[in-house]
Design an enzyme around this catalytic site. Structure first.
Site, PDB file in Angstrom:
ATOM      1  N   ASN A   1      -6.909 -54.091  32.714  1.00 52.25           N
ATOM      2  CA  ASN A   1      -5.778 -53.255  33.128  1.00 52.25           C
ATOM      3  C   ASN A   1      -5.273 -52.366  31.994  1.00 52.25           C
ATOM      4  OD1 ASN A   1      -6.144 -54.426  35.560  1.00 52.25           O
ATOM      5  ND2 ASN A   1      -4.022 -55.132  35.821  1.00 52.25           N
ATOM      6  N   GLU A   2      -5.442 -52.825  30.749  1.00 53.06           N
ATOM      7  CA  GLU A   2      -5.036 -51.953  29.623  1.00 53.06           C
ATOM      8  C   GLU A   2      -5.884 -50.670  29.664  1.00 53.06           C
ATOM      9  OE1 GLU A   2      -5.811 -55.186  29.229  1.00 53.06           O
ATOM     10  OE2 GLU A   2      -3.809 -55.976  28.834  1.00 53.06           O
TER      11      GLU A   2
ATOM     12  N   GLU B   1     -15.902 -50.382  42.951  1.00 56.86           N
ATOM     13  CA  GLU B   1     -15.361 -51.678  42.549  1.00 56.86           C
ATOM     14  C   GLU B   1     -13.841 -51.624  42.474  1.00 56.86           C
ATOM     15  OE1 GLU B   1     -16.930 -52.924  38.760  1.00 56.86           O
ATOM     16  OE2 GLU B   1     -16.444 -55.025  39.139  1.00 56.86           O
TER      17      GLU B   1
ATOM     18  N   GLN C   1     -24.405 -58.653  38.756  1.00 54.43           N
ATOM     19  CA  GLN C   1     -24.137 -57.447  37.956  1.00 54.43           C
ATOM     20  C   GLN C   1     -24.338 -57.755  36.474  1.00 54.43           C
ATOM     21  OE1 GLN C   1     -19.983 -56.318  37.922  1.00 54.43           O
ATOM     22  NE2 GLN C   1     -20.437 -54.171  37.579  1.00 54.43           N
ATOM     23  N   GLY C   2     -25.307 -57.109  35.853  1.00 57.35           N
ATOM     24  CA  GLY C   2     -25.594 -57.348  34.434  1.00 57.35           C
ATOM     25  C   GLY C   2     -25.204 -56.154  33.593  1.00 57.35           C
TER      26      GLY C   2
ATOM     27  N   SER D   1     -21.910 -56.343  31.263  1.00 57.19           N
ATOM     28  CA  SER D   1     -21.218 -56.770  30.045  1.00 57.19           C
ATOM     29  C   SER D   1     -22.166 -57.489  29.102  1.00 57.19           C
ATOM     30  CB  SER D   1     -20.073 -57.720  30.394  1.00 57.19           C
ATOM     31  OG  SER D   1     -19.194 -57.113  31.296  1.00 57.19           O
TER      32      SER D   1
HETATM   33  C1  LIG Z   1     -13.879 -63.141  36.792  1.00 57.81           C
HETATM   34  C2  LIG Z   1     -14.723 -62.181  36.020  1.00 57.81           C
HETATM   35  C3  LIG Z   1     -15.950 -61.791  36.542  1.00 57.81           C
HETATM   36  C4  LIG Z   1     -16.766 -60.917  35.819  1.00 57.81           C
HETATM   37  N1  LIG Z   1     -17.974 -60.615  36.346  1.00 57.81           N
HETATM   38  C5  LIG Z   1     -18.800 -59.787  35.658  1.00 57.81           C
HETATM   39  C6  LIG Z   1     -20.104 -59.497  36.161  1.00 57.81           C
HETATM   40  O1  LIG Z   1     -20.505 -59.999  37.234  1.00 57.81           O
HETATM   41  N2  LIG Z   1     -20.907 -58.690  35.440  1.00 57.81           N
HETATM   42  C7  LIG Z   1     -20.511 -58.121  34.260  1.00 57.81           C
HETATM   43  O2  LIG Z   1     -21.273 -57.360  33.695  1.00 57.81           O
HETATM   44  N3  LIG Z   1     -19.282 -58.392  33.736  1.00 57.81           N
HETATM   45  C8  LIG Z   1     -18.435 -59.219  34.401  1.00 57.81           C
HETATM   46  N4  LIG Z   1     -17.196 -59.534  33.887  1.00 57.81           N
HETATM   47  C9  LIG Z   1     -16.851 -59.042  32.552  1.00 57.81           C
HETATM   48  C10 LIG Z   1     -15.792 -57.983  32.530  1.00 57.81           C
HETATM   49  O3  LIG Z   1     -16.308 -56.761  32.983  1.00 57.81           O
HETATM   50  C11 LIG Z   1     -15.276 -57.888  31.084  1.00 57.81           C
HETATM   51  O4  LIG Z   1     -14.618 -59.104  30.792  1.00 57.81           O
HETATM   52  C12 LIG Z   1     -14.330 -56.734  30.900  1.00 57.81           C
HETATM   53  O5  LIG Z   1     -15.010 -55.509  30.991  1.00 57.81           O
HETATM   54  C13 LIG Z   1     -13.624 -56.798  29.528  1.00 57.81           C
HETATM   55  O6  LIG Z   1     -14.551 -56.885  28.499  1.00 57.81           O
HETATM   56  P1  LIG Z   1     -14.436 -58.032  27.396  1.00 57.81           P
HETATM   57  O7  LIG Z   1     -14.254 -59.338  28.084  1.00 57.81           O
HETATM   58  O8  LIG Z   1     -15.576 -57.873  26.471  1.00 57.81           O
HETATM   59  O9  LIG Z   1     -13.067 -57.745  26.633  1.00 57.81           O
HETATM   60  P2  LIG Z   1     -12.836 -56.640  25.511  1.00 57.81           P
HETATM   61  O10 LIG Z   1     -13.398 -55.340  25.956  1.00 57.81           O
HETATM   62  O11 LIG Z   1     -13.275 -57.190  24.211  1.00 57.81           O
HETATM   63  O12 LIG Z   1     -11.257 -56.513  25.522  1.00 57.81           O
HETATM   64  C14 LIG Z   1     -10.392 -57.469  24.859  1.00 57.81           C
HETATM   65  C15 LIG Z   1      -8.964 -56.997  25.014  1.00 57.81           C
HETATM   66  O13 LIG Z   1      -8.792 -55.723  24.357  1.00 57.81           O
HETATM   67  C16 LIG Z   1      -8.261 -54.756  25.267  1.00 57.81           C
HETATM   68  N5  LIG Z   1      -8.843 -53.441  25.020  1.00 57.81           N
HETATM   69  C17 LIG Z   1     -10.146 -53.141  24.802  1.00 57.81           C
HETATM   70  N6  LIG Z   1     -10.310 -51.812  24.620  1.00 57.81           N
HETATM   71  C18 LIG Z   1      -9.070 -51.247  24.738  1.00 57.81           C
HETATM   72  C19 LIG Z   1      -8.589 -49.910  24.657  1.00 57.81           C
HETATM   73  N7  LIG Z   1      -9.406 -48.873  24.431  1.00 57.81           N
HETATM   74  N8  LIG Z   1      -7.259 -49.707  24.822  1.00 57.81           N
HETATM   75  C20 LIG Z   1      -6.418 -50.750  25.062  1.00 57.81           C
HETATM   76  N9  LIG Z   1      -6.834 -52.053  25.137  1.00 57.81           N
HETATM   77  C21 LIG Z   1      -8.138 -52.290  24.983  1.00 57.81           C
HETATM   78  C22 LIG Z   1      -8.679 -55.255  26.642  1.00 57.81           C
HETATM   79  O14 LIG Z   1      -7.832 -54.749  27.651  1.00 57.81           O
HETATM   80  C23 LIG Z   1      -8.559 -56.772  26.472  1.00 57.81           C
HETATM   81  O15 LIG Z   1      -7.228 -57.175  26.657  1.00 57.81           O
HETATM   82  C24 LIG Z   1     -16.348 -60.400  34.568  1.00 57.81           C
HETATM   83  C25 LIG Z   1     -15.110 -60.791  34.047  1.00 57.81           C
HETATM   84  C26 LIG Z   1     -14.304 -61.670  34.741  1.00 57.81           C
HETATM   85  C27 LIG Z   1     -12.991 -62.088  34.140  1.00 57.81           C
END
Ligand SMILES: Cc1cc2nc3c(=O)[nH]c(=O)nc-3n(C[C@H](O)[C@H](O)[C@H](O)COP(=O)(O)OP(=O)(O)OC[C@H]3O[C@@H](n4cnc5c(N)ncnc54)[C@H](O)[C@@H]3O)c2cc1C
Length: 386
Positions: free
Chosen positions: A369-370, A254, A131-132, A134
């Site tokens: 979860n947020e 998902e 899945q591409g 993020s």
């Molecule tokens: C084990 C694992 C597997 C994954 N596999 C994939 C994959 O195969 N393909 C892929 O594309 N992605 C993948 N991901 C990425 C995942 O989708 C992202 O980590 C996730 O969407 C969060 O984005 P971020 O890490 O950029 O955090 P951010 O979006 O930067 O968030 C940082 C913090 O801010 C909080 N936050 C952000 N916006 C808000 C808001 N509006 N209100 C309240 N709080 C907020 C978040 O909850 C978090 O605590 C994976 C992640 C993990 C941990």
């Protein structure tokens, strides 16, 4: 609601159980019991052997049509299979991002050519999908993604970077979201592309997770040319600039049903109960074990309701956000309790520690979860945005 299984469903369960017990033993024997994590290169290869054993006997994707390697099983039978799978100690499904995330969208939005060209090979583990979505600056706020697909003669030029791509370093294909209309903003002008990873201009770089396994990859696109016609017809799923709608259908699968079936948590809850029986502990811990077990059972019953709704034509909507909160927090609690029961012996117990480390990522992946709480507040409870 009738919670009893029919004779045919019980027979299906018995078949699945027998097959799993026999074949898991065979698979372990093949590697002298030395099975590595599916998030390492060696372990991934071992898990692919398992996936092919499942496929050969039509247990890889039980609810899919026979033409694609399934058994045309009902959603109920799929749930039964999942229960038996985890009860028997079946390993993580390294094909999961394809079979549980992409496939439901291919069934819903794919052309016949895409369905015929993709699904069977995916189920057999011939094509391995990651899945591409993020990007370094687009996670929760996915609509701010910057990877571009520019229409050129005969295809698309892809540029940009994806990250956190689970098992990307071991996969052959990627399903991703790209900005196809540079004039558009946010959810508009995005296209869902099905990309072979062996194109010139695509670089996949694996990197390690907290536990040291090379489970993640970054994927770089540098003027990569994606032809209009690939092995499965068009690489566009659901129409040019129509990617957001397809992506939202994928996230529903998902969070809501396909990725995390209750069998997985029931099996963990049962193992926790066994651990409690072995080791005992203070009454306070006992009460927490009972509470966690009941929540796993409640999750199972709630899923039966979701399946009933789906079968009766009421697909899940924003409430899948609540389901995601439920399973991810339950998983952390089950593993934390096991570590509490094990006390200082926890350090010596590989499976519980590894399971706990992975459970910590549950509140992050599939939408944090947020963010799920925000969605639930606004779209399920109808609270104001501010
Ligand atoms: C084990 C694992 C597997 C994954 N596999 C994939 C994959 O195969 N393909 C892929 O594309 N992605 C993948 N991901 C990425 C995942 O989708 C992202 O980590 C996730 O969407 C969060 O984005 P971020 O890490 O950029 O955090 P951010 O979006 O930067 O968030 C940082 C913090 O801010 C909080 N936050 C952000 N916006 C808000 C808001 N509006 N209100 C309240 N709080 C907020 C978040 O909850 C978090 O605590 C994976 C992640 C993990 C941990």
């Amino acid at each position: 609601m009738d919670l009893t299984w029919t004779d045919a469903e019980e027979a299906f369960r018995a078949d699945a159980r027998t097959w799993l017990v026999d074949h898991l033993a065979e698979w372990h024997d093949r590697f002298d019991g030395d099975i590595r994590s599916g998030d390492t290169r060696d372990g991934f290869a071992q898990h692919l052997v398992w996936e092919r054993m499942l496929f050969d006997d039509r247990w890889a994707v039980v609810s899919w049509p026979e033409a694609y390697g399934g058994r045309d099983a009902s959603l109920w039978e799929w749930l039964i299979f999942e229960e038996e799978y985890y009860r028997s100690g079946g390993p993580q499904r390294v094909t999961q991002n394809g079979i549980f995330l992409l496939a439901p969208s291919i069934f819903e939005f794919g052309t016949e050519e895409q369905q015929n060209g993709i699904l069977r090979r995916m189920a057999a583990g011939d094509d391995l999908w990651c899945q591409g979505w993020s990007e370094p600056n687009a996670g929760s706020d996915l609509a701010s993604l910057r990877s571009r697909a520019t229409k050129v003669d005969g295809g698309w030029r892809l540029n940009g970077q994806k990250t956190w791509t689970t098992r990307g370093a071991f996969c052959t294909h990627l399903f991703g979201l790209f900005r196809s209309d540079p004039e558009s903003e946010r959810h508009k002008g995005l296209t869902y592309l099905l990309v072979p990873l062996d194109l010139d201009g695509v670089t996949v770089r694996g990197f390690s997770r907290l536990d040291g396994d090379e489970g993640f990859a970054e994927v770089f696109f540098e003027d990569a040319f994606l032809p209009d016609e690939v092995a499965y017809g068009s690489p566009v799923l659901g129409g040019v600039d129509g990617g957001w709608g397809v992506a939202m259908a994928t996230t529903s699968s998902e969070r809501g049903l396909t990725l995390r079936s209750p069998g997985r948590f029931m099996a963990t809850a049962d193992r926790l109960l066994e651990l409690w029986k072995e080791r005992g502990g203070p009454a306070q811990l006992r009460d927490r074990v009972v509470d966690a077990w009941l929540r796993a059972e409640a999750y199972r019953v709630q899923t039966l309701q979701t399946v009933t709704n789906t079968i009766e034509g009421r697909p899940a909507g924003a409430e899948t956000s609540l389901v995601k909160l439920w399973w991810s927090e339950l998983d952390v609690e089950l593993h934390e309790l096991a570590l509490d029961l094990l006390g200082e012996d926890a350090e010596l117990d590989g499976p519980w520690v590894k399971g706990w480390q992975f459970s910590l990522s549950g509140p992050i992946y599939a939408g944090t979860n947020e963010v799920q709480r925000n969605i639930a507040a606004e779209r399920v409870l109808g609270l104001p945005r501010r």
